[in-house]
Design an enzyme around this catalytic site. Sequence first.
Site, PDB file in Angstrom:
ATOM      1  N   ASP A 130     -56.243  20.040  -2.517  1.00  0.00           N
ATOM      2  CA  ASP A 130     -57.130  18.967  -2.991  1.00  0.00           C
ATOM      3  C   ASP A 130     -58.551  19.483  -3.202  1.00  0.00           C
ATOM      4  O   ASP A 130     -59.487  19.136  -2.473  1.00  0.00           O
ATOM      5  CB  ASP A 130     -57.109  17.760  -2.045  1.00  0.00           C
ATOM      6  CG  ASP A 130     -55.919  16.847  -2.315  1.00  0.00           C
ATOM      7  OD1 ASP A 130     -54.988  17.285  -3.025  1.00  0.00           O
ATOM      8  OD2 ASP A 130     -55.917  15.702  -1.818  1.00  0.00           O
ATOM      9  N   ASN A 162     -51.783  17.590  -3.398  1.00  0.00           N
ATOM     10  CA  ASN A 162     -51.188  16.649  -4.352  1.00  0.00           C
ATOM     11  C   ASN A 162     -52.098  16.389  -5.555  1.00  0.00           C
ATOM     12  O   ASN A 162     -51.629  15.936  -6.600  1.00  0.00           O
ATOM     13  CB  ASN A 162     -50.833  15.332  -3.656  1.00  0.00           C
ATOM     14  CG  ASN A 162     -52.044  14.598  -3.113  1.00  0.00           C
ATOM     15  OD1 ASN A 162     -52.751  15.126  -2.260  1.00  0.00           O
ATOM     16  ND2 ASN A 162     -52.283  13.387  -3.581  1.00  0.00           N
ATOM     17  N   HIS A 163     -53.396  16.708  -5.440  1.00  0.00           N
ATOM     18  CA  HIS A 163     -54.288  16.537  -6.589  1.00  0.00           C
ATOM     19  C   HIS A 163     -54.272  17.749  -7.515  1.00  0.00           C
ATOM     20  O   HIS A 163     -54.847  17.673  -8.606  1.00  0.00           O
ATOM     21  CB  HIS A 163     -55.712  16.230  -6.130  1.00  0.00           C
ATOM     22  CG  HIS A 163     -55.903  14.805  -5.747  1.00  0.00           C
ATOM     23  ND1 HIS A 163     -56.478  13.866  -6.580  1.00  0.00           N
ATOM     24  CD2 HIS A 163     -55.553  14.136  -4.608  1.00  0.00           C
ATOM     25  CE1 HIS A 163     -56.496  12.692  -5.971  1.00  0.00           C
ATOM     26  NE2 HIS A 163     -55.941  12.830  -4.776  1.00  0.00           N
ATOM     27  N   HIS A 287     -54.833  15.851   3.831  1.00  0.00           N
ATOM     28  CA  HIS A 287     -54.288  14.712   3.085  1.00  0.00           C
ATOM     29  C   HIS A 287     -54.795  13.339   3.507  1.00  0.00           C
ATOM     30  O   HIS A 287     -54.657  12.377   2.756  1.00  0.00           O
ATOM     31  CB  HIS A 287     -52.760  14.753   3.172  1.00  0.00           C
ATOM     32  CG  HIS A 287     -52.023  13.927   2.171  1.00  0.00           C
ATOM     33  ND1 HIS A 287     -52.416  13.805   0.852  1.00  0.00           N
ATOM     34  CD2 HIS A 287     -50.883  13.184   2.288  1.00  0.00           C
ATOM     35  CE1 HIS A 287     -51.558  13.040   0.210  1.00  0.00           C
ATOM     36  NE2 HIS A 287     -50.629  12.637   1.055  1.00  0.00           N
TER      37      HIS A 287
END
EC number: 3.1.3.16
Length: 346
Positions: A130, A162-163, A287
């Site tokens: 991220d 996840n980004h 996260h």
Amino acid sequence: MNCDEIIKKLLLNPVHNTAATRGPAGENCESNQRTYTRISRLAAFQSAQTQESTPKTNGTGRATTEGLTEAEVRWLVMESRALFMSQPMLVEIAAPVRICGDVHGQYTDLLRLFDLGGFPPDANYIFLGDYVDRGDQSLERICLLLAYKLSFPETFFLLRGNHECSSINRIYGFFDECKRRYSVRLWKQFTDTFNCMPVAGLVEGRILCMHGGLSPELTDLDQIRRILRPTDVPDSGLICDLLWSDPSTNMESNWSENDRGVSWTFSESVVKSFNKKFDLDLICRAHQVVDAGYEFFAARQLVTVFSAPNYCDEFDNAGAFMCVDENFMCSFIRIEPTRTLLKYFF
């Protein structure tokens, strides 16, 4: 540390360059010199006091980041892709090392982190993903991190979050920033490089690191090593869970559907059983925003580390990173919030 000092750190060390293995010796030397020049310019984006970069034009009317052309950013991204592909999906890391959580686009907070923890190569690092979105300086941040990765490939590690996925960063800011300051083409090249990043790290065989968390499909660490690249992040399965899952208390079962709408939440017993099976001391993940910058779970067998203070200018949280020393003792350094947000009650 100011930009000139960052440049000196980078230039004092050999730079990984995939082009150096090709062509006559003279071409190799010239290629390495170009590498040094580009890396030094990358580090010269801004000083720690700069709050927001001012885009400039490169003579063609295209907006560019301070001191860096689109061609140079593209070169950095392509070289980084080759380096990621040369290293495993589960990177193995030696102590001492600093373990850092989400940083997103908060560039000046990244420089604060390095001020506290030591600028590479004075300290070794693994970041848990991220790097982009939810901040106005994602390009500065990801480019500086990639520059460090190229400069110190065996002591500076970047995991995928996840980004680092096109379906997410197209929505949450990175796509728009690339389009505004460079081009959509550059965003696509970043996407291709993100699709090659490792998804997990193992510190001295005892601390397993990832961005999100565990997966019900993970029964052997070799499953991670065997993941083929490049790969997007699927909607379910092992890669998805490593980047998206979360620990949760007071669960009626070991695994439950995640409120995020993707992946799972997992219980304390899942963590304890997993660590016992694989002889691990700790799972380190990111996260989730946590007030102190770090938070333990499952009798201190899992820790969440979050390194972006005042996240999105919506939280009063501190950031933090974990330090693992030569004797495998773990401690935390906090990145204090720089401002207190006003709260209104009705």
